[in-house]
Design an enzyme around this catalytic site. Sequence first.
Site, PDB file in Angstrom:
ATOM      1  N   ASP A 185      -4.856  -3.657   5.204  1.00 41.20           N
ATOM      2  CA  ASP A 185      -5.318  -3.292   6.476  1.00 41.20           C
ATOM      3  C   ASP A 185      -6.746  -3.057   6.648  1.00 41.20           C
ATOM      4  OD1 ASP A 185      -5.917  -0.924   4.638  1.00 41.20           O
ATOM      5  OD2 ASP A 185      -4.349   0.322   5.909  1.00 41.20           O
ATOM      6  N   ASP A 218       0.908  -1.185  -0.002  1.00 38.31           N
ATOM      7  CA  ASP A 218      -0.045   0.069  -0.068  1.00 38.31           C
ATOM      8  C   ASP A 218       0.783   1.111   0.108  1.00 38.31           C
ATOM      9  OD1 ASP A 218      -2.306  -1.379   0.101  1.00 38.31           O
ATOM     10  OD2 ASP A 218      -2.610  -1.252   2.352  1.00 38.31           O
ATOM     11  N   ASP A 269      -9.487  -6.299   2.601  1.00 41.65           N
ATOM     12  CA  ASP A 269      -8.324  -6.934   2.345  1.00 41.65           C
ATOM     13  C   ASP A 269      -8.140  -8.320   2.438  1.00 41.65           C
ATOM     14  OD1 ASP A 269      -7.468  -4.449   1.267  1.00 41.65           O
ATOM     15  OD2 ASP A 269      -6.524  -3.722   2.869  1.00 41.65           O
TER      16      ASP A 269
HETATM   17  P1  ATP Z   1      -3.415   3.207   0.229  1.00 40.85           P
HETATM   18  O1  ATP Z   1      -4.294   2.195  -0.402  1.00 40.85           O
HETATM   19  O2  ATP Z   1      -2.188   3.377  -0.505  1.00 40.85           O
HETATM   20  O3  ATP Z   1      -3.467   3.167   1.763  1.00 40.85           O
HETATM   21  P2  ATP Z   1      -5.391   5.329   0.208  1.00 40.85           P
HETATM   22  O4  ATP Z   1      -5.310   5.584   1.632  1.00 40.85           O
HETATM   23  O5  ATP Z   1      -5.199   6.405  -0.893  1.00 40.85           O
HETATM   24  O6  ATP Z   1      -4.193   4.407  -0.314  1.00 40.85           O
HETATM   25  P3  ATP Z   1      -8.084   4.601   0.317  1.00 40.85           P
HETATM   26  O7  ATP Z   1      -7.935   4.811   1.821  1.00 40.85           O
HETATM   27  O8  ATP Z   1      -8.599   3.302  -0.169  1.00 40.85           O
HETATM   28  O9  ATP Z   1      -6.436   4.438  -0.313  1.00 40.85           O
HETATM   29  O10 ATP Z   1      -8.225   5.795  -0.202  1.00 40.85           O
HETATM   30  C1  ATP Z   1      -8.693   6.002  -1.537  1.00 40.85           C
HETATM   31  C2  ATP Z   1      -9.212   7.378  -1.962  1.00 40.85           C
HETATM   32  O11 ATP Z   1     -10.470   7.796  -0.982  1.00 40.85           O
HETATM   33  C3  ATP Z   1      -8.389   8.458  -1.673  1.00 40.85           C
HETATM   34  O12 ATP Z   1      -7.354   8.867  -2.530  1.00 40.85           O
HETATM   35  C4  ATP Z   1      -9.192   9.726  -1.379  1.00 40.85           C
HETATM   36  O13 ATP Z   1      -9.603  10.335  -2.602  1.00 40.85           O
HETATM   37  C5  ATP Z   1     -10.503   8.840  -0.707  1.00 40.85           C
HETATM   38  N1  ATP Z   1     -10.435   8.937   0.555  1.00 40.85           N
HETATM   39  C6  ATP Z   1      -9.624   8.603   1.501  1.00 40.85           C
HETATM   40  N2  ATP Z   1      -9.994   8.607   2.845  1.00 40.85           N
HETATM   41  C7  ATP Z   1     -11.182   9.399   2.620  1.00 40.85           C
HETATM   42  C8  ATP Z   1     -12.030   9.768   3.779  1.00 40.85           C
HETATM   43  N3  ATP Z   1     -11.806   9.463   5.031  1.00 40.85           N
HETATM   44  N4  ATP Z   1     -13.060  10.238   3.265  1.00 40.85           N
HETATM   45  C9  ATP Z   1     -13.299  10.281   1.993  1.00 40.85           C
HETATM   46  N5  ATP Z   1     -12.542  10.084   0.982  1.00 40.85           N
HETATM   47  C10 ATP Z   1     -11.579   9.628   1.442  1.00 40.85           C
END
Ligand code: ATP
Length: 896
Positions: A613, A326, A617
Amino acid sequence: MWFSKSQEEVIKEFNVDPSVGLSKEEAAKRLEQYGMNKLKGKPKKSILSLFFSQLNDMLIYVLLGAAAITIAIGEYSDAIIILLVVVLNAVIGVVQEAKAEKAVEALQKMTTPKSLVRRDGEVIEINSEEVVPGDLIILDAGRFIPADIRLIESANLQIEESALTGESVPTNKDASAIHSDPNTSLGDKTNMAFMSTLVTYGRGEGIVVATAMDTEIGKIAKILDDDTNEMTPLQKRLDELGRILGFLAIGICVLIFVIALIQKRDILEMFLTAISLAVAAIPEGLAAIVAIVLALGVTRMSKINAIVKKLPAVETLGSVNIICSDKTGTLTQNKMTVTKHYTYGSLTDVSQSAENLSGTNNEKELIKTLVLCSDATYENGQGTGDPTEIALIVLGNKYNLTKDALNKEHKRVSEFPFDSDRKLMSTLNIEGKGYRVNTKGAIDNLLQICNTVLVEGNIVPLTDDIKQKFLKVTEEMSDSALRVLGAAYKDTEEIIEPGEMEKDLTLVGLVGMIDPPRLEVKDSIREAKNAGIIPIMITGDHKNTAVAIAKELDIAESIDQSITGTEIDQMSDEEFSRRINDYRVFARVSPEHKVKIVRAFKAQGNIVSMTGDGVNDAPSLKYADIGVAMGITGTDVAKGASDMILTDDNFTTIVHAIEEGRNIYNNIKKAVIFLLSCNLGEVIAIFLSILLNWPVPLLATHLLWINLITDSLPAISLGVDPGDHDVMKYKPRNPKESFFARGAGVRAILGGTLIGLLTLTAFYYGLWEHNIPLGTTGIDLSNPNHQNALTYARTMAFVVLAASQLFYSLSMRNTTKSIFQVGLFKNKYLIGAIAVGLILQLAVISIPAFAKAFQVQNLSLQDWGIVFVFALVPLIVNEIIKIFMHMSEKNKHVEY
Ligand code: ATP
């Protein structure tokens, strides 16, 4: 019957204020009163039963039988030695097993589930074992429920209760429900949550009504103490090998016995020799050595923040050639700061230190929407919750739009929680006389559900032209590695269902936040690449953001090496798996894509490690060769499905774990090859002497002593050999590769042959020195001179056998580097084991009682000199071979 009582009644009965929780003192008192919150497991094995289980072995029965026979015929000293060796061997076994068990237990403790409780008005995380009745538990998606709970709050809460009811479809929970029917079935008690079940969606709070064996799961006494004594692939292979060698050894013993009969040797002596030869030849200790080395290895790994949950993972780690990781938190620091925001026509930089900013109305609207749609908190410089949201609250504080003030004015009445498939989150808050949906999330997904946009205070249609402007700003922000989040809203007159929230919205603007890469990761990526491992980034984030960070970390070189989830969906499985090796970055993916990615990589013959996480997943973690869960941000589900947990959520730890994994495998190999060469040496010495019609150079007791006592210590010490950093210079090991590949088999045979021949030579020398002609007929046992010569020669053979094995172990530490290159004294245990082995050997021949029992005699200083010269030969030969190998294979990798 908590399910039929109202929330107020439950609160009163447990004497707790839900907004404060129990006080720490009260919790301690209740812990005393009700005991730890854990289900009774199987009782631990006592030392005595561990000891007896060591004796429960075919080989030991044979030895005990041999002891009985020796007693029957009055050979008491032989009997005593056999029994002594059996007991000593069992003691070493118990110590090893107890150590291994302790290591595994300590690891289990590290992975015990934790719970969020409110105590003294603060939300804290405690070990689930410390939860007491009356505790206020906070539930969120991915957590196991620590006890039986009466819910007092629920927001879209869904719980999967298959552990209890067998039903795998999650149940919708409702804190406000009251079930008056006393016969309500477990699955229908929607206002309750039960121990060991799992929150799959939403949030909730509740009061613990029962803990430990009083819970529903405790009552049905479903003991969760699953035995994890699963054998690793290597252990299975070695077990198999042991069996084959065992049969071979028995065959040789029978053969020796028959030959000896033909030669008309002393039947009893040959019987004992055949039995001890069997003991010498059957490598019964292999599986045990592997178990102890693995257990000690995983303890070492836990110290570098990698907790291995399943032992086979250690071996697989050595073969990993793809690390899928990730981005957020693993490759980056997960410390977000908003640096830019954009509303139509106005892009603003927010400096980190800025305070008391005043924005335009549009900007205020943007920030208000984002803050209202966040669950995180930020107080006294300390944030809790999702770092993305903490960054938004901090941004709000800078504009004096604090979460507290906004929430007071616009109370939240409903919500549609974030999930990584939608990549959106929405809340419904009071706005004037009506309500407002506040939505935030990935800009591409947001644009699809907006039809208007806020421009200078007016809501206007979202034209393609305006869309393009937003996309352009997004692209620019992403290209400079910023994570972009959009905000939108819509007003409604009444409360609407979550499913109705995310449509026909008005786009307000977007923010860009930095999340700096972890400093140490760049080095680890270089190290991984040098070790033949390809690092891959998988993220829910925007493609450009992902590629920008991937470039910074040297994971990818160009945007052509990236692909998005949508693009993956457009490809057939075959095409995707054919092209998978071209990609280094997978952006905007959801958890389902992760499974597809693992499958495609595996289809190309790769050994894949995958991090995760979230709740969703679990499938990809299970499907990967090594599923790696995040220890800090990971949910209980992800941890449960993983093979390894990173306690620091750091990519670097995966690379370190791989290095450890390779070293542990190498150490197992060293210990096993060492033991096999020792066994072979003993077989060769006895077998040749019989074939040559010589007197046996080693008595049964000698073989037993060396095989079960002096060999064990160096073998274990080789198993804990300090790691060699150079293992990361070689390609990953092919998991199908034979254990004896790359010269390991040759080393065992060569070492064994040399040890065997030298033992015979020492024996021959002993007799020759006394001018005794060889051949059984040449020795007259009634002649005291002959008797003396034989004892002397046997002593020489006995000591040379023991010492040559001890010295040879030094050379086993590395297959290509000399004993000086690896540091002669670097493995202190091995040096200690050799010293102890030599001292024991000295004791056996020089303490009269022992010497008599073993039928050996003391050696002069000169004899010891000769013994050392003989005993050093296998070590020296092996070292010379290393020099040649080094010269001829300078550019070839011998190990890994
Ligand atoms: P990784 O998979 O590397 O941890 P990530 O944290 O960006 O990456 P996700 O948490 O699935 O992956 O988030 C994907 C997308 O969703 C983000 O790029 C963001 O645009 C949106 N996002 C993340 N957190 C929030 C939130 N709390 N509320 C609304 N949208 C969110």
